[in-house]
Design an enzyme around this catalytic site. Sequence first.
Site, PDB file in Angstrom:
ATOM      1  N   ASP A  73       0.726  -0.040  11.691  1.00  0.00           N
ATOM      2  CA  ASP A  73       1.104  -0.454  10.390  1.00  0.00           C
ATOM      3  C   ASP A  73       1.423   0.958   9.344  1.00  0.00           C
ATOM      4  O   ASP A  73       0.784   1.405   8.912  1.00  0.00           O
ATOM      5  CB  ASP A  73      -0.217  -0.882   9.916  1.00  0.00           C
TER       6      ASP A  73
ATOM      7  N   PHE B 163      -6.173  -6.371   1.700  1.00  0.00           N
ATOM      8  CA  PHE B 163      -6.862  -7.040   0.640  1.00  0.00           C
ATOM      9  C   PHE B 163      -6.301  -6.655  -0.971  1.00  0.00           C
ATOM     10  O   PHE B 163      -5.683  -5.427  -0.953  1.00  0.00           O
ATOM     11  CB  PHE B 163      -8.349  -6.916   0.665  1.00  0.00           C
TER      12      PHE B 163
ATOM     13  N   GLU C 134      -8.474  -6.242  -4.650  1.00  0.00           N
ATOM     14  CA  GLU C 134      -9.854  -6.388  -4.952  1.00  0.00           C
ATOM     15  C   GLU C 134     -10.078  -6.032  -6.271  1.00  0.00           C
ATOM     16  O   GLU C 134      -9.518  -5.107  -6.689  1.00  0.00           O
ATOM     17  CB  GLU C 134     -10.800  -5.716  -3.888  1.00  0.00           C
TER      18      GLU C 134
ATOM     19  N   ASN D 141      -1.544   5.877   7.047  1.00  0.00           N
ATOM     20  CA  ASN D 141      -1.049   6.132   8.484  1.00  0.00           C
ATOM     21  C   ASN D 141       0.096   6.525   8.466  1.00  0.00           C
ATOM     22  O   ASN D 141       1.236   5.732   8.090  1.00  0.00           O
ATOM     23  CB  ASN D 141      -0.912   4.454   8.893  1.00  0.00           C
TER      24      ASN D 141
ATOM     25  N   HIS E 298     -10.422   7.235   5.614  1.00  0.00           N
ATOM     26  CA  HIS E 298      -9.602   6.166   4.896  1.00  0.00           C
ATOM     27  C   HIS E 298     -10.556   5.012   4.565  1.00  0.00           C
ATOM     28  O   HIS E 298      -9.925   4.013   3.835  1.00  0.00           O
ATOM     29  CB  HIS E 298      -8.383   5.977   5.643  1.00  0.00           C
TER      30      HIS E 298
END
Length: 432
Positions: free
Chosen positions: A52, A163, A165, A283, A355
């Site tokens: 990812d 997500f 949030e 990443n 992270h």
Amino acid sequence: MQVVNVATLPGIVRASYAMPDVHWGYGFPIGGVAATDVDNDGVVSPGGVGFDISCGVRLLVGEGLDREELQPRLPAVMDRLDRAIPRGVGTAGVWRLPDRNTLQEVLTGGARFAVEQGHGVALDLERCEDGGVMTGADAAKISDRALQRGLGQIGSLGSGNHFLEVQAVDRVYDPVAAAPMGLAEGTVCVMIHTGSRGLGHQICTDHVRQMEQAMGRYGIAVPDRQLACVPVHSPDGQAYLAAMAAAANYGRANRQLLTEATRRVFADATGTPLDLLYDVSHNLAKIETHPIDGQLRSVCVHRKGATRSLPPHHHELPAELAAVGQPVLIPGTMGTASYVLAGVTGNPAFFSTAHGAGRVLSRHQAARHTSGEAIRASLAKRGIIVRGTSRRGIAEEKPEAYKDVDEVIEASHQSGLARKVARLVPLGCVKG
């Protein structure tokens, strides 16, 4: 063992680092950091970035919106977000790209191109890593399969641990740093965690295969084939970095589009604008300059499940945040706190920190004895509203599947990787 294996990569400098949230990954551990000397046989490894590419986090801050004011409207806000945020495996995004030419603009222009097309404001780019666009991207280094996967997914959350949030500041540890970030106790925030979707995954898959075949030409042998790598300066290395940069731009544009969708919901439901505090990937491999043995060297810093954490007065920081350091955004889980930290001087791990909470149960293990509906009900009793596309997906991401995020943050703080600024608690979560 993975941390040890990374230490054998050609050209590695200083050490192979493990962040407090470290756990098993593909080749590199998730929560791994390593830098290689670009001009002394240093390599780049897709396993040091992950599938990812440019998965990252951004935090939006509600201007003048307090938790108590939001609470009566929270169910309606969550219902609107549920409808507005595309998510799930293979889901189409909010921006229907007309053709591959427009996709290529995204791949080279990132969040900047999205803003130029009306999806945001100029200030957003000042609060993005690299101004929202990573240079060196080249769509010609991306396979047709990857491009096809990317064409329809821009502006979507995805699945797994991704997500959106709605949160509130629960505690402020450093008022001096929190003030320019707009964070005070009770402040409503929105955290978005997603990446480059199927495009980034396909790019990693393609280039790992190419490097496995190419290593022999460069006389490279690694203890684990998942650490496939080539010299940074080689044609294969440059091709990967160009494709990776394109995926990074896709990820940044993706979060920018989701930001605008979220802003529309909050504007309609509460009349409150949302300002971007910061956007940072966790990443990525980046060519950076760091002191090595008393000399400034160009190094390829791999951060896989690790957040860049620039110190105060670093030249890449926006002026308003220069005195306090880079905001470091570390999410917890659906039922636990998330944190805002700030970069500090003296960080030995190439200005990197944790992270997230760090997984301790596989997705299968997490879902084996738990139902998504039971988790949703349990969180609802605590006042946390969850909107998900699948019950299994919610079960796989239950809070118990992760380490204690409070301990991860404390370890990051005490070890000099970053300093605590604020603690955020979940009010509502949109899951893929």
